[in-house]
Design a protein around this motif. Structure first.
Motif, PDB file in Angstrom:
ATOM      1  N   LEU A 162       0.824  -1.219   0.000  1.00 53.17           N
ATOM      2  CA  LEU A 162       0.000   0.000   0.000  1.00 53.17           C
ATOM      3  C   LEU A 162       0.855   1.265   0.000  1.00 53.17           C
ATOM      4  O   LEU A 162       0.668   2.150  -0.825  1.00 53.17           O
ATOM      5  N   THR A 163       1.807   1.351   0.913  1.00 53.83           N
ATOM      6  CA  THR A 163       2.554   2.614   1.088  1.00 53.83           C
ATOM      7  C   THR A 163       3.919   2.608   0.403  1.00 53.83           C
ATOM      8  O   THR A 163       4.520   3.664   0.244  1.00 53.83           O
ATOM      9  N   ALA A 209     -11.464   3.006   2.000  1.00 56.36           N
ATOM     10  CA  ALA A 209     -10.622   3.536   0.911  1.00 56.36           C
ATOM     11  C   ALA A 209     -10.012   4.872   1.309  1.00 56.36           C
ATOM     12  O   ALA A 209      -8.856   5.170   0.978  1.00 56.36           O
ATOM     13  N   SER A 210     -10.786   5.686   2.046  1.00 59.06           N
ATOM     14  CA  SER A 210     -10.244   6.965   2.528  1.00 59.06           C
ATOM     15  C   SER A 210      -9.134   6.725   3.540  1.00 59.06           C
ATOM     16  O   SER A 210      -8.130   7.446   3.568  1.00 59.06           O
ATOM     17  N   ASP A 212      -7.189   4.137   3.584  1.00 59.29           N
ATOM     18  CA  ASP A 212      -6.038   3.728   2.773  1.00 59.29           C
ATOM     19  C   ASP A 212      -5.341   4.947   2.175  1.00 59.29           C
ATOM     20  O   ASP A 212      -4.105   5.048   2.181  1.00 59.29           O
ATOM     21  N   SER A 213      -6.141   5.865   1.652  1.00 58.16           N
ATOM     22  CA  SER A 213      -5.515   7.011   0.997  1.00 58.16           C
ATOM     23  C   SER A 213      -4.811   7.904   2.025  1.00 58.16           C
ATOM     24  O   SER A 213      -3.774   8.503   1.727  1.00 58.16           O
ATOM     25  N   ALA A 214      -5.343   7.957   3.260  1.00 57.99           N
ATOM     26  CA  ALA A 214      -4.649   8.686   4.333  1.00 57.99           C
ATOM     27  C   ALA A 214      -3.278   8.052   4.604  1.00 57.99           C
ATOM     28  O   ALA A 214      -2.272   8.759   4.771  1.00 57.99           O
ATOM     29  N   VAL A 216      -1.439   6.306   2.522  1.00 56.41           N
ATOM     30  CA  VAL A 216      -0.558   6.546   1.379  1.00 56.41           C
ATOM     31  C   VAL A 216       0.004   7.967   1.428  1.00 56.41           C
ATOM     32  O   VAL A 216       1.217   8.192   1.282  1.00 56.41           O
ATOM     33  N   VAL A 217      -0.892   8.920   1.660  1.00 58.68           N
ATOM     34  CA  VAL A 217      -0.500  10.329   1.715  1.00 58.68           C
ATOM     35  C   VAL A 217       0.485  10.574   2.870  1.00 58.68           C
ATOM     36  O   VAL A 217       1.480  11.277   2.724  1.00 58.68           O
ATOM     37  N   ARG A 220       3.935   9.055   2.078  1.00 62.58           N
ATOM     38  CA  ARG A 220       4.651   9.875   1.095  1.00 62.58           C
ATOM     39  C   ARG A 220       5.278  11.094   1.788  1.00 62.58           C
ATOM     40  O   ARG A 220       6.438  11.428   1.551  1.00 62.58           O
ATOM     41  N   TYR A 266      -6.838  14.089   1.755  1.00 61.65           N
ATOM     42  CA  TYR A 266      -6.873  12.657   1.435  1.00 61.65           C
ATOM     43  C   TYR A 266      -8.282  12.140   1.185  1.00 61.65           C
ATOM     44  O   TYR A 266      -8.455  11.058   0.611  1.00 61.65           O
ATOM     45  N   ALA A 267      -9.317  12.869   1.625  1.00 63.65           N
ATOM     46  CA  ALA A 267     -10.708  12.463   1.347  1.00 63.65           C
ATOM     47  C   ALA A 267     -11.608  13.671   1.565  1.00 63.65           C
ATOM     48  O   ALA A 267     -11.343  14.484   2.453  1.00 63.65           O
TER      49      ALA A 267
END
Ligand code: GH3
Ligand code: MG
Ligand code: MG
Ligand code: MG
Length: 311
Positions: A162-163, A209-210, A212-214, A216-217, A220, A266-267
């Protein structure tokens, strides 16, 4: 050409075509003292679009390896003036630790024991002279395929999908090495554990999904604020970093990361991203207890109201 090469197997034709696009990035060194043999091998390999370089003896082979650290494959003749083929393999594998370089040994080898010597010293494959073009091509291709597969497996085993950060196992493995080096150099070490705050609320309120995106962000941002430190995702929404930098340096960088994270998107409608951290600086004893010390401080950071670092 592909059809001619793969007359015995359609499957082989597909593999060949599949590789053809990438082969221009593959660098092959032909080490052989015979001009005729080098040219023969070059002519067989060239239609596959590989980059090809040559060496006439052991010394030149080492020089070329030095000049081309990105070399993928070495086709290595056994009998060359100076150092022999498998002595060279021994040197490359044991002294120079070029374990990722593919080596295919080549020799007339009437007795058959040279092939064993080559493989014992770490060659990946062996060709007995005289060989037909098809055999050389097959061996080159299958060793490249095997290497790529190993690389992909290694990456999947060490990095979080994921990350893209190191997973727990790889973090420990790499951390151990940094620790040993710090012990030899009598240096102290900083370890931090980071945990996203109220992460469950992001998942529950805005969907997995949000969440997950948190992650990832955040990962990064972490990588960009700590480019020269060992980073890992130890699990869920928990991250760790390890470095020889002092605690003040890490603390300040964590504060900058915290401010940056608060402004990350992120969302839609989601709350600002915040994290707590426990930071420990001390002697490089075992990694487990360093992480434990950092974890104790992380727990305190959570108890004191989150969104902070405790030293
Ligand atoms: P605290 O501030 O105390 O750390 O609270 P928290 O909600 O962040 O901590 P808690 O341990 O209660 O929840 C962590 C959640 O993280 C639970 C788990 O479902 C979620 N999680 C773990 N891995 C993943 C993942 O890969 N993706 C997503 N979306 N959620 C994950
Ligand atoms: Mg020779
Ligand atoms: Mg949490
Ligand atoms: Mg947690």
């Amino acid at each position: 050409y592909v059809l001619k090469e793969s007359q015995h197997s359609y499957e082989y034709a597909f593999r060949l075509l599949h590789r053809l696009d990438h082969n221009s990035h593959i660098k092959i060194l032909i080490a052989d003292d015979s001009d005729a043999q080098r040219h023969y091998i070059r002519h067989i390999l060239e239609p596959h679009h590989y980059q090809i370089i040559e060496a006439r003896d052991g010394k030149e082979t080492l020089r070329q390896l030095n000049e081309h650290p990105d070399l993928d494959l070495l086709v290595l003749d056994h009998s060359m003036p100076g150092v022999s083929g498998f002595e060279l393999v021994k040197l490359l594998r044991q002294k120079l630790r070029l374990n990722d370089l593919i080596i295919i040994g080549v020799s007339a080898d009437p007795k058959g024991s040279l092939s064993a010597q080559f493989i014992k010293h770490g060659a990946d494959d062996f060709l007995r002279k005289p060989f037909c073009p098809e055999e050389l091509n097959c061996r080159v291709m299958s060793t490249l395929e095997r290497r790529d597969l190993l690389r992909a497996l290694k990456k999947a085993a060490e990095y979080d999908a994921l990350t893209g950060l190191r997973n727990r196992r790889a973090f420990y493995e790499q951390g151990m090495q940094i620790l040993q080096q710090a012990q030899r150099d009598s240096r102290h070490i900083s370890v931090a554990m980071l945990d996203l705050d109220h992460f469950k609320q992001i998942n529950d309120g805005f969907g997995h999904a949000s969440g997950d995106s948190a992650l990832v962000v955040f990962a990064r941002a972490l990588s960009s604020f700590f480019p020269d430190m060992l980073l890992g995702r130890l699990g869920g929404e928990e991250f760790a970093l390890l470095t020889l930098h002092g605690a003040d340096h890490v603390d300040q960088a964590l504060e900058k990361l915290r401010q940056h994270c608060a402004g990350l998107h992120y969302a839609v409608g989601a709350p600002p991203l915040s994290f707590s951290a426990g930071l420990y600086h001390g002697e490089p004893e075992d990694l487990e207890s360093l992480l434990h010390e950092a974890d104790i401080r992380l727990y305190r950071a959570k108890q004191q109201g989150r969104a902070r670092t405790v030293l």
